[in-house]
Design a protein around this motif. Structure first.
Motif, PDB file in Angstrom:
ATOM      1  N   MET A 101       0.851  -1.173   0.000  1.00  0.00           N
ATOM      2  CA  MET A 101       0.000   0.000   0.000  1.00  0.00           C
ATOM      3  C   MET A 101       0.897   1.237   0.000  1.00  0.00           C
ATOM      4  SD  MET A 101      -2.976   1.074   2.753  1.00  0.00           S
ATOM      5  CE  MET A 101      -4.184  -0.126   2.295  1.00  0.00           C
ATOM      6  N   LYS A 102       0.554   2.179  -0.850  1.00  0.00           N
ATOM      7  CA  LYS A 102       1.341   3.402  -0.957  1.00  0.00           C
ATOM      8  C   LYS A 102       1.130   4.288   0.261  1.00  0.00           C
ATOM      9  CE  LYS A 102       1.149   3.595  -5.971  1.00  0.00           C
ATOM     10  NZ  LYS A 102       0.700   4.385  -7.117  1.00  0.00           N
ATOM     11  N   LYS A 103       2.096   5.141   0.496  1.00  0.00           N
ATOM     12  CA  LYS A 103       2.056   6.038   1.644  1.00  0.00           C
ATOM     13  C   LYS A 103       0.826   6.950   1.598  1.00  0.00           C
ATOM     14  CE  LYS A 103       5.143   8.962   4.288  1.00  0.00           C
ATOM     15  NZ  LYS A 103       6.489   9.532   4.388  1.00  0.00           N
ATOM     16  N   GLU A 104       0.480   7.424   0.394  1.00  0.00           N
ATOM     17  CA  GLU A 104      -0.687   8.308   0.247  1.00  0.00           C
ATOM     18  C   GLU A 104      -1.979   7.563   0.582  1.00  0.00           C
ATOM     19  OE1 GLU A 104       1.327   7.743  -2.693  1.00  0.00           O
ATOM     20  OE2 GLU A 104       2.711   9.280  -2.024  1.00  0.00           O
ATOM     21  N   ASP A 105      -2.049   6.287   0.145  1.00  0.00           N
ATOM     22  CA  ASP A 105      -3.232   5.483   0.428  1.00  0.00           C
ATOM     23  C   ASP A 105      -3.370   5.228   1.921  1.00  0.00           C
ATOM     24  OD1 ASP A 105      -3.770   5.389  -2.282  1.00  0.00           O
ATOM     25  OD2 ASP A 105      -2.763   3.449  -2.563  1.00  0.00           O
ATOM     26  N   LYS A 106      -2.249   4.965   2.565  1.00  0.00           N
ATOM     27  CA  LYS A 106      -2.268   4.756   4.014  1.00  0.00           C
ATOM     28  C   LYS A 106      -2.748   6.010   4.740  1.00  0.00           C
ATOM     29  CE  LYS A 106       1.397   1.292   4.243  1.00  0.00           C
ATOM     30  NZ  LYS A 106       2.743   0.990   4.739  1.00  0.00           N
TER      31      LYS A 106
ATOM     32  N   LYS B 104      -4.747   8.280   3.592  1.00  0.00           N
ATOM     33  CA  LYS B 104      -6.194   8.414   3.371  1.00  0.00           C
ATOM     34  C   LYS B 104      -6.973   7.488   4.305  1.00  0.00           C
ATOM     35  CE  LYS B 104      -6.007   9.732  -1.483  1.00  0.00           C
ATOM     36  NZ  LYS B 104      -6.299   9.302  -2.855  1.00  0.00           N
ATOM     37  N   VAL B 105      -6.498   6.253   4.433  1.00  0.00           N
ATOM     38  CA  VAL B 105      -7.177   5.294   5.301  1.00  0.00           C
ATOM     39  C   VAL B 105      -7.129   5.770   6.754  1.00  0.00           C
ATOM     40  CG1 VAL B 105      -7.098   2.929   6.216  1.00  0.00           C
ATOM     41  CG2 VAL B 105      -6.799   3.326   3.769  1.00  0.00           C
ATOM     42  N   ILE B 106      -5.992   6.269   7.176  1.00  0.00           N
ATOM     43  CA  ILE B 106      -5.855   6.774   8.549  1.00  0.00           C
ATOM     44  C   ILE B 106      -6.817   7.931   8.778  1.00  0.00           C
ATOM     45  CG2 ILE B 106      -4.288   7.948  10.158  1.00  0.00           C
ATOM     46  CD1 ILE B 106      -2.024   6.210   8.919  1.00  0.00           C
ATOM     47  N   GLU B 107      -6.932   8.829   7.824  1.00  0.00           N
ATOM     48  CA  GLU B 107      -7.862   9.960   7.951  1.00  0.00           C
ATOM     49  C   GLU B 107      -9.307   9.476   8.028  1.00  0.00           C
ATOM     50  OE1 GLU B 107      -7.615  13.273   8.532  1.00  0.00           O
ATOM     51  OE2 GLU B 107      -5.517  12.724   8.883  1.00  0.00           O
TER      52      GLU B 107
ATOM     53  N   LEU C 158      -4.836   1.432  12.211  1.00  0.00           N
ATOM     54  CA  LEU C 158      -5.743   1.780  13.305  1.00  0.00           C
ATOM     55  C   LEU C 158      -4.954   2.365  14.470  1.00  0.00           C
ATOM     56  CD1 LEU C 158      -8.616   1.818  14.374  1.00  0.00           C
ATOM     57  CD2 LEU C 158      -8.289  -0.534  15.158  1.00  0.00           C
ATOM     58  N   HIS C 159      -3.790   1.802  14.750  1.00  0.00           N
ATOM     59  CA  HIS C 159      -2.926   2.326  15.812  1.00  0.00           C
ATOM     60  C   HIS C 159      -2.539   3.774  15.522  1.00  0.00           C
ATOM     61  CE1 HIS C 159       0.867   3.006  18.005  1.00  0.00           C
ATOM     62  NE2 HIS C 159       0.290   2.277  18.942  1.00  0.00           N
ATOM     63  N   ARG C 160      -2.187   4.063  14.269  1.00  0.00           N
ATOM     64  CA  ARG C 160      -1.830   5.439  13.902  1.00  0.00           C
ATOM     65  C   ARG C 160      -3.020   6.380  14.055  1.00  0.00           C
ATOM     66  NH1 ARG C 160       1.845   4.915   8.489  1.00  0.00           N
ATOM     67  NH2 ARG C 160       3.546   3.750   9.440  1.00  0.00           N
ATOM     68  N   ALA C 161      -4.206   5.907  13.705  1.00  0.00           N
ATOM     69  CA  ALA C 161      -5.400   6.737  13.869  1.00  0.00           C
ATOM     70  C   ALA C 161      -5.644   7.031  15.353  1.00  0.00           C
ATOM     71  CB  ALA C 161      -6.617   6.049  13.263  1.00  0.00           C
ATOM     72  N   PHE C 162      -5.468   6.019  16.200  1.00  0.00           N
ATOM     73  CA  PHE C 162      -5.617   6.220  17.649  1.00  0.00           C
ATOM     74  C   PHE C 162      -4.611   7.246  18.154  1.00  0.00           C
ATOM     75  CE2 PHE C 162      -7.349   1.648  18.342  1.00  0.00           C
ATOM     76  CZ  PHE C 162      -8.640   2.077  18.157  1.00  0.00           C
ATOM     77  N   VAL C 163      -3.367   7.119  17.704  1.00  0.00           N
ATOM     78  CA  VAL C 163      -2.312   8.038  18.140  1.00  0.00           C
ATOM     79  C   VAL C 163      -2.626   9.458  17.688  1.00  0.00           C
ATOM     80  CG1 VAL C 163       0.122   8.653  17.816  1.00  0.00           C
ATOM     81  CG2 VAL C 163      -0.514   6.290  18.312  1.00  0.00           C
ATOM     82  N   ASP C 164      -3.081   9.607  16.447  1.00  0.00           N
ATOM     83  CA  ASP C 164      -3.392  10.938  15.918  1.00  0.00           C
ATOM     84  C   ASP C 164      -4.554  11.594  16.659  1.00  0.00           C
ATOM     85  OD1 ASP C 164      -1.355  10.664  14.126  1.00  0.00           O
ATOM     86  OD2 ASP C 164      -2.626  10.468  12.348  1.00  0.00           O
TER      87      ASP C 164
END
Length: 182
Positions: free
Chosen positions: A1-6, A8-11, A58-64
């Motif tokens: 998965m590309k960085k940009e796609d990741k 978007k998913v995190i957002e 999901l972990h990154r979303a929680f952290v953000d």
């Protein structure tokens, strides 16, 4: 998965986590395609949004959002994880319990999907043993209904007593009138 796609998913995950007040993290590893479809259908019918997520995203979303707030989820971000989001606190737990009943009645000996952790009413419930507790929680609408019925009960008692008192007084007056005539 590309960085940009990741990104978007995190957002998207952040938006969903901020939109829905209740989040359940579920282990859905052993489900086949038919069972997964059936579970998704039940979730849709009960207003529960379910999605399979990558633990790292999901972990990154929680952290953000707020790392400290979601920190108890971190140890449970292992294996295959499905995220269940709902406006109602008990809807995902009830869906999981009903789904387990259906699997048992069909003769399946599957212990998944199982609850990993849940964030409900600003409290964490950790482990599959909390599923019954979560299913027994009352939703906001049920609590409001209970409060209204508790407030309504004394008023109904007063009205009932007042109407029965009127009948009693009427009965006494009729009896006295009959005595006077006799």
């Amino acid at each position: 998965m590309k960085k940009e796609d990741k990104a978007k998913v995190i957002e998207q995950l952040k938006e969903l986590l901020e939109t829905y007040p209740h989040a359940y993290l579920v282990d859905a590893m052993a489900l086949d395609a038919e069972q997964t479809t059936a579970l998704r259908r039940q979730c849709f019918q009960h207003g529960v949004k379910m999605m399979v997520v990558k633990n790292t995203l999901l972990h990154r979303a929680f952290v953000d959002i707020n790392e400290e707030q979601y920190e108890p989820f971190h140890p449970y971000l292992k294996g295959t994880s499905a995220l269940m989001l709902s406006e109602s606190a008990n809807a995902p737990a009830r869906v999981l319990k009903d789904f387990h009943k259906e699997l048992k009645s069909a003769g399946a000996d599957i212990k998944r999907p199982s609850l990993k952790a849940a964030y409900v009413y600003d409290t964490f419930y950790l482990g599959a043993g909390e599923l019954d507790t979560l299913a027994a929680l009352k939703s906001k609408e049920e609590l409001i209904g209970d409060i209204i019925s508790m407030l309504e009960s004394p008023i109904m008692d007063v009205i009932s007593q007042a109407s029965s008192a009127g009948n009693t007084i009427h009965g006494v007056l009729e009896t006295l009138e009959k005595r006077a005539e006799a």
